[in-house]
Design a protein around this motif. Structure first.
Motif, PDB file in Angstrom:
ATOM      1  N   ASP A  56       0.811  -1.217   0.000  1.00 23.33           N
ATOM      2  CA  ASP A  56       0.000   0.000   0.000  1.00 23.33           C
ATOM      3  C   ASP A  56       0.846   1.270   0.000  1.00 23.33           C
ATOM      4  O   ASP A  56       0.541   2.233  -0.692  1.00 23.33           O
ATOM      5  CB  ASP A  56      -0.904   0.018   1.238  1.00 23.33           C
ATOM      6  N   ASN A  57       1.909   1.289   0.812  1.00 21.46           N
ATOM      7  CA  ASN A  57       2.737   2.483   0.959  1.00 21.46           C
ATOM      8  C   ASN A  57       4.086   2.047   1.514  1.00 21.46           C
ATOM      9  O   ASN A  57       4.178   1.578   2.646  1.00 21.46           O
ATOM     10  CB  ASN A  57       2.059   3.491   1.897  1.00 21.46           C
ATOM     11  N   TYR A  58       5.140   2.217   0.717  1.00 15.29           N
ATOM     12  CA  TYR A  58       6.444   1.674   1.106  1.00 15.29           C
ATOM     13  C   TYR A  58       6.992   2.325   2.365  1.00 15.29           C
ATOM     14  O   TYR A  58       7.710   1.690   3.142  1.00 15.29           O
ATOM     15  CB  TYR A  58       7.431   1.845  -0.041  1.00 15.29           C
ATOM     16  N   ARG A  59       6.670   3.581   2.600  1.00 16.94           N
ATOM     17  CA  ARG A  59       7.194   4.272   3.782  1.00 16.94           C
ATOM     18  C   ARG A  59       6.724   3.589   5.061  1.00 16.94           C
ATOM     19  O   ARG A  59       7.463   3.516   6.048  1.00 16.94           O
ATOM     20  CB  ARG A  59       6.751   5.737   3.763  1.00 16.94           C
ATOM     21  N   TYR A  60       5.507   3.067   5.064  1.00 19.38           N
ATOM     22  CA  TYR A  60       4.927   2.504   6.285  1.00 19.38           C
ATOM     23  C   TYR A  60       4.814   0.982   6.252  1.00 19.38           C
ATOM     24  O   TYR A  60       4.696   0.340   7.296  1.00 19.38           O
ATOM     25  CB  TYR A  60       3.544   3.116   6.527  1.00 19.38           C
ATOM     26  N   PHE A  61       4.810   0.398   5.044  1.00 18.60           N
ATOM     27  CA  PHE A  61       4.677  -1.056   4.923  1.00 18.60           C
ATOM     28  C   PHE A  61       5.831  -1.563   4.049  1.00 18.60           C
ATOM     29  O   PHE A  61       5.735  -1.576   2.834  1.00 18.60           O
ATOM     30  CB  PHE A  61       3.338  -1.434   4.277  1.00 18.60           C
ATOM     31  N   LYS A  62       6.904  -1.967   4.686  1.00 22.29           N
ATOM     32  CA  LYS A  62       8.098  -2.363   3.946  1.00 22.29           C
ATOM     33  C   LYS A  62       7.992  -3.782   3.369  1.00 22.29           C
ATOM     34  O   LYS A  62       8.730  -4.131   2.458  1.00 22.29           O
ATOM     35  CB  LYS A  62       9.332  -2.279   4.855  1.00 22.29           C
ATOM     36  N   TYR A  63       7.104  -4.585   3.904  1.00 23.80           N
ATOM     37  CA  TYR A  63       7.011  -5.977   3.464  1.00 23.80           C
ATOM     38  C   TYR A  63       6.463  -6.054   2.049  1.00 23.80           C
ATOM     39  O   TYR A  63       5.410  -5.492   1.737  1.00 23.80           O
ATOM     40  CB  TYR A  63       6.120  -6.765   4.415  1.00 23.80           C
ATOM     41  N   ASP A  64       7.180  -6.752   1.176  1.00 27.86           N
ATOM     42  CA  ASP A  64       6.824  -6.845  -0.244  1.00 27.86           C
ATOM     43  C   ASP A  64       5.886  -8.025  -0.463  1.00 27.86           C
ATOM     44  O   ASP A  64       6.290  -9.181  -0.377  1.00 27.86           O
ATOM     45  CB  ASP A  64       8.101  -7.018  -1.056  1.00 27.86           C
ATOM     46  N   GLN A  65       4.630  -7.726  -0.782  1.00 26.62           N
ATOM     47  CA  GLN A  65       3.630  -8.774  -0.960  1.00 26.62           C
ATOM     48  C   GLN A  65       3.772  -9.512  -2.291  1.00 26.62           C
ATOM     49  O   GLN A  65       3.136 -10.550  -2.486  1.00 26.62           O
ATOM     50  CB  GLN A  65       2.216  -8.168  -0.862  1.00 26.62           C
ATOM     51  N   VAL A  66       4.598  -9.016  -3.196  1.00 27.24           N
ATOM     52  CA  VAL A  66       4.773  -9.678  -4.494  1.00 27.24           C
ATOM     53  C   VAL A  66       5.812 -10.787  -4.424  1.00 27.24           C
ATOM     54  O   VAL A  66       5.580 -11.895  -4.905  1.00 27.24           O
ATOM     55  CB  VAL A  66       5.150  -8.654  -5.585  1.00 27.24           C
ATOM     56  N   SER A  67       6.968 -10.499  -3.831  1.00 24.79           N
ATOM     57  CA  SER A  67       8.047 -11.492  -3.844  1.00 24.79           C
ATOM     58  C   SER A  67       8.343 -12.099  -2.484  1.00 24.79           C
ATOM     59  O   SER A  67       8.813 -13.235  -2.396  1.00 24.79           O
ATOM     60  CB  SER A  67       9.329 -10.871  -4.404  1.00 24.79           C
ATOM     61  N   GLN A  68       8.085 -11.364  -1.400  1.00 23.84           N
ATOM     62  CA  GLN A  68       8.363 -11.906  -0.072  1.00 23.84           C
ATOM     63  C   GLN A  68       7.222 -12.767   0.452  1.00 23.84           C
ATOM     64  O   GLN A  68       7.438 -13.800   1.068  1.00 23.84           O
ATOM     65  CB  GLN A  68       8.616 -10.765   0.920  1.00 23.84           C
ATOM     66  N   GLY A  69       6.008 -12.302   0.240  1.00 22.86           N
ATOM     67  CA  GLY A  69       4.847 -12.974   0.817  1.00 22.86           C
ATOM     68  C   GLY A  69       4.430 -14.207   0.042  1.00 22.86           C
ATOM     69  O   GLY A  69       4.489 -14.249  -1.181  1.00 22.86           O
ATOM     70  N   SER A  70       4.034 -15.238   0.765  1.00 18.97           N
ATOM     71  CA  SER A  70       3.395 -16.422   0.168  1.00 18.97           C
ATOM     72  C   SER A  70       2.052 -16.599   0.846  1.00 18.97           C
ATOM     73  O   SER A  70       1.993 -16.772   2.063  1.00 18.97           O
ATOM     74  CB  SER A  70       4.259 -17.672   0.377  1.00 18.97           C
ATOM     75  N   ARG A  71       1.003 -16.541   0.065  1.00 19.29           N
ATOM     76  CA  ARG A  71      -0.341 -16.661   0.626  1.00 19.29           C
ATOM     77  C   ARG A  71      -1.108 -17.764  -0.085  1.00 19.29           C
ATOM     78  O   ARG A  71      -0.832 -18.099  -1.234  1.00 19.29           O
ATOM     79  CB  ARG A  71      -1.085 -15.321   0.505  1.00 19.29           C
ATOM     80  N   GLN A  72      -2.109 -18.296   0.623  1.00 25.30           N
ATOM     81  CA  GLN A  72      -2.932 -19.350   0.036  1.00 25.30           C
ATOM     82  C   GLN A  72      -3.633 -18.821  -1.206  1.00 25.30           C
ATOM     83  O   GLN A  72      -4.148 -17.709  -1.214  1.00 25.30           O
ATOM     84  CB  GLN A  72      -3.934 -19.862   1.062  1.00 25.30           C
ATOM     85  N   VAL A  73      -3.649 -19.649  -2.235  1.00 27.08           N
ATOM     86  CA  VAL A  73      -4.084 -19.161  -3.547  1.00 27.08           C
ATOM     87  C   VAL A  73      -5.526 -19.492  -3.884  1.00 27.08           C
ATOM     88  O   VAL A  73      -6.073 -18.931  -4.837  1.00 27.08           O
ATOM     89  CB  VAL A  73      -3.159 -19.718  -4.647  1.00 27.08           C
TER      90      VAL A  73
END
Length: 784
Positions: A477-494
């Motif tokens: 949503d906003n890199y300044r406040y949410f550093k976690y990368d949901q594209v490459s770092q996160g793995s979520r149920q599909v």
């Protein structure tokens, strides 16, 4: 006697007149012999910290890696009014002297030294001397004796003179002006004219108008005092002084001057720090990828992760690039200092549209809906059925992972005191979807943790079929406040977005979209129990004969379970891996309804196989890397393989077009894009914790995931928490902007290419199953 006195008088007059010159020459000689004067080699390659530029496909700068935000601009890229303003203000005889302006020195000496009028004396330093001082800072005094400060100042001044003369001998006047504008500090973390222009006006130097150029030239004198954000009145006065100098020395006519000095300062201010600019998550991902070290087994607790990284190390030249490639002298490249140019396939406009789509839908619609629901939670922000132990564990982990905890722990503060600090209210700035992007408030750190966990996050990746070029990348949503990368770092149920791999397996093994099956629940033996996937179909469809196409269109768990029985989990795992899914997949029956956790980038690149005619292509993030002088250091080619046949890929395109035209993705047609060939798949997981949509047109594949940080934070209802409501609208908004642009080469007239000799029947409209009635459901899987 008179003659003798006269001779004596002239003797002392000559001594007084020529002594300063002799002293100056002696000092210059001594400084030249003993002082540390930059060599011509050093002048040719000054050790200034140049920011590494991340460049979009059109050559525009997306963002930078930097310690000092400095990027080089050639003289040809500088507007004439900027160099004229600089010369008129700082060194009006710049084109007449050879580094030292003796007329200015005499003026300064007479007015400042003899008459004590320092204010009107002005400065004696030429632009070339100021450049010398900027590139090679003055020495500082470390000893204390009477007159030490003045002695060192004198030595420094002579060194600047010598360096200035060397610069004048080695460079043209235009090159010196360019070097100066690139070297000086403009305040607000902006080093060099490009950073300053982008920071204060949101444009490149070549686009600066006269008043903007005058403002930037004026700032250099005292960057803090004349900062137009902090001190607008002083900045305006200083800008007008620069304009008056231009008018005084003939660079500006009186009429133009009189009109421009009346104009107010108009800024488009944005500090160019590590949190700003387009594609910040993309930049962060690149830095981590390029900085990766060669995998060593002892550093990994998970063997599968070690194998995956080892494969990347050997197969992906970008992975660990900084540790695989060395400078000519054998040292490592530094992304923050060496001024590399990293050319990427990112399209700046598409990246902007993607970021806008996430912001518009989550900020203006989805998050407000979620906030209204959260107000009635018993254990905000967690769902009401979340056990106490789970809530306490989540909060405990969040405290220990916080910057506050780590900082206090490093400073030796006892754990009990650290934990107590999380219960004390403190002033803080937190993220908000308002126009400013933040809100200042008073809350406890514990409350701030819950506040941030209440936000829905998003990840978006957009890539080009056939090439694998990544066109847009939004990691949150906003890199300044949410550093976690949901594209490459996160793995979520599909969820249901995994079903196309199962249907691909069926098509590859000879099934066709119009093949018929009976829609009934299917059961599987699991350990000592029987597991039956929950049916998502309306009751009137149970027991009826339907087509394979109907099963995917309506995301039917029954039909997915039927296909799983035909092929088994091992065959499905192999198909998913062959199509580009790299994470470990347990070969379990629940895969048929999407029980796996997979990163966004792997899901999108796997789906990209369908419009790429069956060829899997690893996402291409970088095209080439150059050094600061333009020498090519590395080029990157596509890594591709044939994963499925072109016929199978086209059959899957047809199946997933049905999802968009008649099934769970039909909202695209009703709200966003009525025309054109579009295929895709929605996905929702248990309790609406994850919402997915991956869709593609012939020339672009884009996938979106939306969900909260913790799976215990989610919508109550499927109507709001499904992939068709959480993720699909982001795709619709983004693609609507892309199609409306008209300059990106993507159109509703694009068609999926039909393979040669293709003769499979795709029109299943004669069956009751293709009546057009929409099932309206999404899938669920059950843990066991």
């Amino acid at each position: 006697m008179k003659i003798k006195n006269r001779r004596k008088f002239f003797k002392w007059l000559c001594i007084i007149a020529f002594s300063p010159i002799m002293i100056m020459l002696i000092c210059i000689l001594l400084v030249g012999v003993f002082a540390d004067i930059p060599s011509f080699k050093e002048l040719e390659d000054p050790q200034s910290n140049l920011a590494t530029q991340i460049l979009a496909e059109d050559g525009s700068v997306l963002t930078t890696f930097h310690i000092e935000n400095r990027s080089y601009v050639s003289f040809d890229e500088l507007p004439e009014n900027l160099t004229e303003a600089l010369v008129a203000t700082e060194d009006v005889r710049f084109y007449k002297h050879s580094g030292i302006d003796f007329k200015s020195l005499v003026r300064v000496s007479v007015k400042s030294l003899l008459f004590g009028n320092r204010r009107s004396g002005g400065g004696g330093s030429t632009i070339t001397q100021q450049l010398a001082k900027s590139l090679y800072p003055r020495d500082t005094v470390t000893v204390h004796f009477p007159g030490a400060r003045y002695a060192v100042l004198a030595v420094n001044k002579f060194k600047e003179w010598i360096t200035a003369v060397k610069l004048e001998r080695d460079y043209t006047k235009e090159e010196i002006l360019s070097m100066y504008l690139n070297a000086v500090f403009y305040g607000s973390n902006a080093y060099g004219i490009r950073a300053a222009s982008n920071t204060f006006f949101g444009k490149d130097p070549v686009d600066l108008d006269l008043q903007e150029s005058a403002l930037l030239v004026g700032i250099v004198n005292m960057p803090t005092r004349y900062n137009p954000v902090r001190h607008p009145e002083l900045a305006l006065k200083r800008r007008n002084h620069v304009l008056s100098q231009m008018e005084k020395y003939g660079y500006l006519d009186k009429k133009t001057y009189d009109s421009i000095v009346k104009l107010p300062i108009k800024l488009s201010f944005s500090v160019q720090d590590n949190n700003s600019g387009l594609a910040p998550y993309f930049r962060d991902m690149l830095k981590k990828t390029m900085s990766a070290r060669e995998p060593v087994r002892s550093r990994y607790s998970n063997y599968d992760n070690f194998i995956a990284d080892s494969t990347l190390w050997h197969d992906d030249p970008l992975y660990g690039w900084l540790n695989k490639n060395k400078k000519p002298d054998g040292s490592k490249y530094n992304l923050d200092k060496d001024g590399l140019r990293i050319y990427t396939p990112i399209n700046a406009r598409m990246q902007k549209y993607a970021e806008q789509a996430v912001s518009e839908y989550l900020g203006n619609h989805l998050q407000p809906l979620f906030n209204r629901e959260l107000k009635w939670r018993s254990h905000y922000p967690f769902s009401n059925d979340t056990p106490l132990k789970v809530r306490e564990l989540i909060m405990k982990q969040a405290r220990r992972w916080s910057d506050r905890y780590m900082r206090m722990k490093r400073n030796g503060v006892p754990v009990s005191e650290i934990m107590a600090s999380f219960r004390r209210k403190t002033e803080m700035r937190v993220f908000s979807w308002n126009d400013r992007g933040y809100v200042d408030t008073l809350m406890t750190p514990d409350d701030s943790i819950k506040y941030y966990k209440s936000f829905l996050r998003a990840g978006l990746l957009s890539m080009e079929p056939g090439t694998g070029y990544v066109k847009a990348y939004v990691g949150g949503d906003n890199y300044r406040y949410f550093k976690y990368d949901q594209v490459s770092q996160g793995s979520r149920q599909v969820g249901s977005t995994f079903k196309p791999f199962l249907y691909t397996l069926a098509m590859q093994e000879g099934y066709t979209p119009c093949d018929k099956v009976v829609n009934v629940p299917q059961s599987f033996p699991v350990n000592d129990t029987i597991w039956t996937p929950r049916s998502t179909d309306k009751k009137e469809w149970i027991g009826r004969t339907v087509t394979i196409k109907w099963g995917l269109t309506h995301s039917s768990n029954n039909i997915s379970a039927y296909l799983m029985k035909q092929f088994g989990p091992d065959a499905l795992v192999n198909m998913a891996h062959n199509m580009g899914i790299k994470v470990h997949l347990d070969p379990v029956y629940s895969l048929c309804v999407g029980s796996a956790d997979i990163p966004v980038y792997q899901m999108v690149s796997a789906f990209n196989t369908f419009p790429s005619r069956g060829v899997f292509i690893d996402p291409v993030f970088v095209l080439r890397i150059e050094d600061k002088t333009g020498n090519i250091l590395s080029t990157f080619t596509q890594r591709k393989k044939e994963a499925i046949s072109a016929q199978t890929a086209y059959l899957m395109v047809n199946l997933m077009r049905g999802v968009v035209d008649h099934g769970t993705g039909a909202r695209i047609r009703s709200l966003y894009i009525r025309d054109g060939q579009i295929a895709g798949k929605t996905g929702t997981t248990n309790n609406q914790s994850d919402g997915w949509f991956i869709g593609y047109m012939p020339k672009l594949t884009t996938g979106i995931w939306v969900g909260a940080e913790d799976r215990q934070v989610h919508f109550r209802s499927l109507a709001l928490g499904s992939g068709s409501n959480m993720a699909l609208p982001v795709w619709g908004i983004y693609m609507k902007k892309v199609l409306a642009d008209g300059t990106l080469g993507i159109s509703v007239d694009d068609k999926f290419e039909v393979p040669k000799n293709f003769n499979v029947e795709l029109d299943c409209s004669g069956d009751d199953s293709e009546s057009g009635e929409k099932n309206g459901g999404e899938n669920y899987f059950e843990d066991f």
